[in-house]
Design an enzyme around this catalytic site. Structure first.
Site, short mmCIF file in Angstrom:
data_model
loop_
_atom_site.label_atom_id
_atom_site.label_comp_id
_atom_site.label_asym_id
_atom_site.label_seq_id
_atom_site.Cartn_x
_atom_site.Cartn_y
_atom_site.Cartn_z
N ALA A 9 0.83 -1.22 0.00
CA ALA A 9 0.00 0.00 0.00
C ALA A 9 0.86 1.26 0.00
CB ALA A 9 -0.92 -0.01 1.22
N ALA A 10 2.04 1.16 -0.65
CA ALA A 10 2.97 2.30 -0.60
C ALA A 10 2.88 3.21 -1.80
CB ALA A 10 4.40 1.77 -0.45
N ARG A 15 -2.29 7.69 -11.22
CA ARG A 15 -3.38 7.75 -12.20
C ARG A 15 -4.71 8.17 -11.57
NH1 ARG A 15 -1.85 1.80 -14.20
NH2 ARG A 15 -0.89 1.84 -12.15
N GLY A 79 8.72 -0.10 -7.03
CA GLY A 79 8.02 -1.23 -7.64
C GLY A 79 7.50 -2.22 -6.60
N GLU A 155 4.20 -7.00 -18.19
CA GLU A 155 3.41 -5.81 -17.87
C GLU A 155 2.90 -5.16 -19.14
OE1 GLU A 155 2.52 -4.90 -14.69
OE2 GLU A 155 3.43 -6.85 -14.34
N ASN A 228 -6.98 1.81 -10.44
CA ASN A 228 -5.87 2.71 -10.76
C ASN A 228 -6.34 4.11 -11.09
OD1 ASN A 228 -3.81 0.66 -10.53
ND2 ASN A 228 -4.66 -0.19 -12.41
N ASN A 378 -44.97 18.19 24.77
CA ASN A 378 -45.32 18.84 23.51
C ASN A 378 -44.43 20.07 23.35
OD1 ASN A 378 -47.46 19.06 21.23
ND2 ASN A 378 -47.14 21.12 22.04
N ASN A 387 -28.94 27.48 23.67
CA ASN A 387 -27.99 26.65 24.44
C ASN A 387 -26.58 27.22 24.44
OD1 ASN A 387 -27.88 26.08 21.66
ND2 ASN A 387 -26.91 24.10 22.04
C1 UD1 Z 1 0.31 -4.70 -10.74
C2 UD1 Z 1 1.11 -5.84 -11.38
C3 UD1 Z 1 0.33 -6.38 -12.57
C4 UD1 Z 1 -1.04 -6.83 -12.12
C5 UD1 Z 1 -1.78 -5.72 -11.38
C6 UD1 Z 1 -3.02 -6.29 -10.73
C7 UD1 Z 1 3.44 -5.30 -10.99
C8 UD1 Z 1 4.69 -4.80 -11.57
N1 UD1 Z 1 2.39 -5.36 -11.80
O1 UD1 Z 1 0.24 -3.66 -11.69
O2 UD1 Z 1 1.02 -7.47 -13.14
O3 UD1 Z 1 -1.80 -7.26 -13.24
O4 UD1 Z 1 -0.97 -5.17 -10.33
O5 UD1 Z 1 -3.80 -5.28 -10.17
O6 UD1 Z 1 3.42 -5.70 -9.85
N2 UD1 Z 1 2.96 -0.60 -4.57
C9 UD1 Z 1 3.84 -0.42 -3.54
N3 UD1 Z 1 5.10 0.01 -3.81
C10 UD1 Z 1 5.52 0.26 -5.07
C11 UD1 Z 1 4.60 0.08 -6.13
C12 UD1 Z 1 3.33 -0.36 -5.86
O7 UD1 Z 1 3.49 -0.64 -2.37
O8 UD1 Z 1 6.67 0.62 -5.23
C13 UD1 Z 1 1.60 -1.04 -4.27
C14 UD1 Z 1 0.55 -0.03 -4.69
O9 UD1 Z 1 0.25 0.85 -3.63
C15 UD1 Z 1 -0.63 -0.92 -5.08
C16 UD1 Z 1 0.00 -2.23 -5.48
O10 UD1 Z 1 1.32 -2.21 -4.99
O11 UD1 Z 1 -1.48 -1.12 -3.97
C17 UD1 Z 1 0.01 -2.40 -7.00
O12 UD1 Z 1 0.73 -1.36 -7.60
P1 UD1 Z 1 0.29 -0.67 -8.97
O13 UD1 Z 1 1.26 0.39 -9.30
O14 UD1 Z 1 -1.14 -0.33 -8.92
O15 UD1 Z 1 0.51 -1.90 -9.98
P2 UD1 Z 1 -0.22 -2.16 -11.37
O16 UD1 Z 1 0.40 -1.29 -12.39
O17 UD1 Z 1 -1.66 -2.11 -11.18
CA CA Z 2 -2.99 -1.45 -9.54
#
Ligand code: UD1
Ligand code: CA
Length: 465
Positions: A9-10, A15, A79, A155, A228, A378, A387
């Site tokens: 969740a980082a 987007r 990533g 990807e 996204n 009433n 108040n």
């Molecule tokens: C990712 C997958 C993709 C998959 C899709 C499913 C990768 C490279 N790709 O793509 O194959 O089909 O999810 O929904 O993993 N996050 C971090 N740190 C980071 C980057 C991301 O914690 O450095 C967290 C984000 O907060 C998010 C999750 O990882 O909750 C997914 O990241 P996101 O950038 O949305 O990946 P997608 O491009 O959707």
């Molecule tokens: Ca995603």
């Protein structure tokens, strides 16, 4: 086999074009990441870790109501694979299976996670990936197979045109074995990708090391919908809303127009309650049986007993309404209001921190703040509790069976004892004893012929001045 959970969740969620971190957007009354957490916790994991980074403190605060979470901070979001690496110190000494979930994939169901784990254990895979076949694979990682066997995940941005046409996608949810993998994880992941460390590249590198990789396909592809963008959030919101409406209707609730009915996930409604168009029920709201909620009503974090009627266009927040009461139309019940059994609150009435006893009525144009009102009272039209003195709020206490005439001001602190009777138009500044009549207004004076005398001079100078 003990399992651990990790939620990624980082990310910033670029987007979304929003200042709010993506995982803190709301869906059905919960944060996106809370949906994921809820599904994860159904596994009763040995530990639950969350990787936070972008606006880390805000995300941590958003989750502060959930006890026992561990947090890993990913300072730079390099990533999803990099996110997993940040959690290594938290999990280093652990054994068993790690379930990795994406904070932006909120519809995942407990049964699917259990199936993922079952396959993972049965096949003794090092990594098992949740996949789905979807109509619109755009944006997701594509699952590349050869003769049915998983080869790798590509990807969207790295895929060829042919690969982009594949409609089997990576759901972003994984089971992996801590023991064989974890020490080597850093190497495996770093070897897999250059500038961004992709978690899905684990597939390729595991395979090249002879570690088995499996997939589990979800039955309902909606479960792995990733969010996204705002428009994806709206699409998922529609799914959540529809399924909540279905759940209520299956339990005997009449929803006149599901297309305009908005009910948060954790709301309960009893059978034979009728929900008219445009009703919004939010947060932890409980509505009893046989109620009638008319069009345009919004109820937030409130409890409504059985057989209650809420007329059109009321806003009700953190309020408790007992059985048989009637509210509205156009009433505003603010936090800490309690409406007793069979009590009535009519149009253009505002309440705050007020208890209205059983069978009592405040039917028209009234403000009741910081008031404790007994049974069978009433409250006449236009009654106002004064108040607030500019510095502090003061209480008004009204006993049982009190009658308050219309247009009364009750200057708090003040108390009207049981059975007191207040003359209409009074400005009450002193307590009224039980059974007494309180009158606090000037006596009327009628000045005979006054109108004629006033008019006489202006008859001569019609322009006036
Ligand atoms: C990712 C997958 C993709 C998959 C899709 C499913 C990768 C490279 N790709 O793509 O194959 O089909 O999810 O929904 O993993 N996050 C971090 N740190 C980071 C980057 C991301 O914690 O450095 C967290 C984000 O907060 C998010 C999750 O990882 O909750 C997914 O990241 P996101 O950038 O949305 O990946 P997608 O491009 O959707
Ligand atoms: Ca995603």
């Amino acid at each position: 086999m003990p399992s651990h959970v990790l939620i990624m969740a980082a990310g910033q969620g670029t987007r979304m074009r929003s200042h709010r971190p993506k995982v803190l957007h709301r869906l059905g009354g919960l944060l996106l990441v809370e949906h994921v957490l809820r599904a994860a916790q159904s596994l009763v994991p040995k530990s639950t870790s969350v990787v936070i980074g972008h606006q880390a403190e805000r995300v941590r605060a958003g989750l502060s109501g959930h006890k026992g979470l561990k947090f890993a901070v990913q300072l730079e979001q390099l990533g999803t694979g990099h996110a997993l690496l940040q959690a290594m110190p938290l999990l280093r000494d652990q054994r068993g299976t790690l379930v990795v979930l994406s904070g932006d994939v909120p519809l995942i169901q407990p049964s699917t996670l259990r199936r993922l784990l079952a396959t993972h254990h049965e096949t003794s895979a090092a990594v098992t990936i949740l996949t789905a076949r979807v109509e619109r694979p755009y944006g997701y990682g594509r699952v590349i197979r050869n003769g049915g066997r998983l080869i790798r995940i590509v990807e969207e941005r790295d895929a060829s045109d042919t690969q982009r046409r594949l409609n089997e996608i990576n759901g972003g949810i994984y089971a992996l074995d801590l023991e064989p993998l974890f020490n080597a994880l850093g190497d495996i992941l770093r070897a897999g990708a250059a500038d961004e460390i992709y978690l899905p590249s684990l597939v390729t590198t595991c395979r090249s090391r002879g570690l088995p990789v499996e997939t589990v396909e979800v039955t309902n592809p909606d479960e792995v919908r990733g969010i996204n963008s705002q428009s994806e959030l709206a699409e998922v919101r529609q799914i959540v809303r529809q399924s909540k409406n279905e759940e209520l209707m299956a339990a005997g609730v009449t929803i006149e127009d599901p297309a305009t009915t908005y009910v948060d996930m954790d709301v309960n409604v009893g059978p034979d309650t009728v929900i008219h168009p445009g009703v919004i029920l939010e947060g932890r709201t409980h509505v009893g049986a046989r109620c009638e909620l008319h069009a345009g009503v919004r109820i937030v974090d409130s409890t409504v007993g059985d057989d209650v009627v809420v007329n059109n266009h009321c806003v009700i927040q953190r309020t408790r309404i007992e059985r048989g009461a009637r509210v509205g139309p156009f009433a505003h019940l603010r936090p800490e209001t309690e409406v007793g059994e069979n009590a009535r609150i009519g149009n253009f009435v505002e309440t705050k921190k007020t208890t209205l006893g059983q069978g009592s009525k405040a039917n028209h144009l009234t403000y009741l703040g910081d008031a404790t009102i007994g049974a069978d009272v009433n409250v006449g039209a236009g009654t106002i509790t004064c108040n607030y003195d500019g510095d502090a709020k003061h209480p008004t206490t009204i006993g049982n069976g009190v009658f308050i005439g219309s247009g009364t001001e009750l200057v708090a602190p003040v108390s009207l004892e049981d059975g007191a009777y207040i003359a209409a138009g009074s400005c009450i500044t002193d307590d009224v004893p039980a059974g007494a009549l309180g009158v606090a207004r000037n006596r009327q004076v009628n000045k005979g012929g006054w109108v004629g005398r006033r008019k006489a001079p202006s008859d001569q100078t019609t322009t006036g001045s």
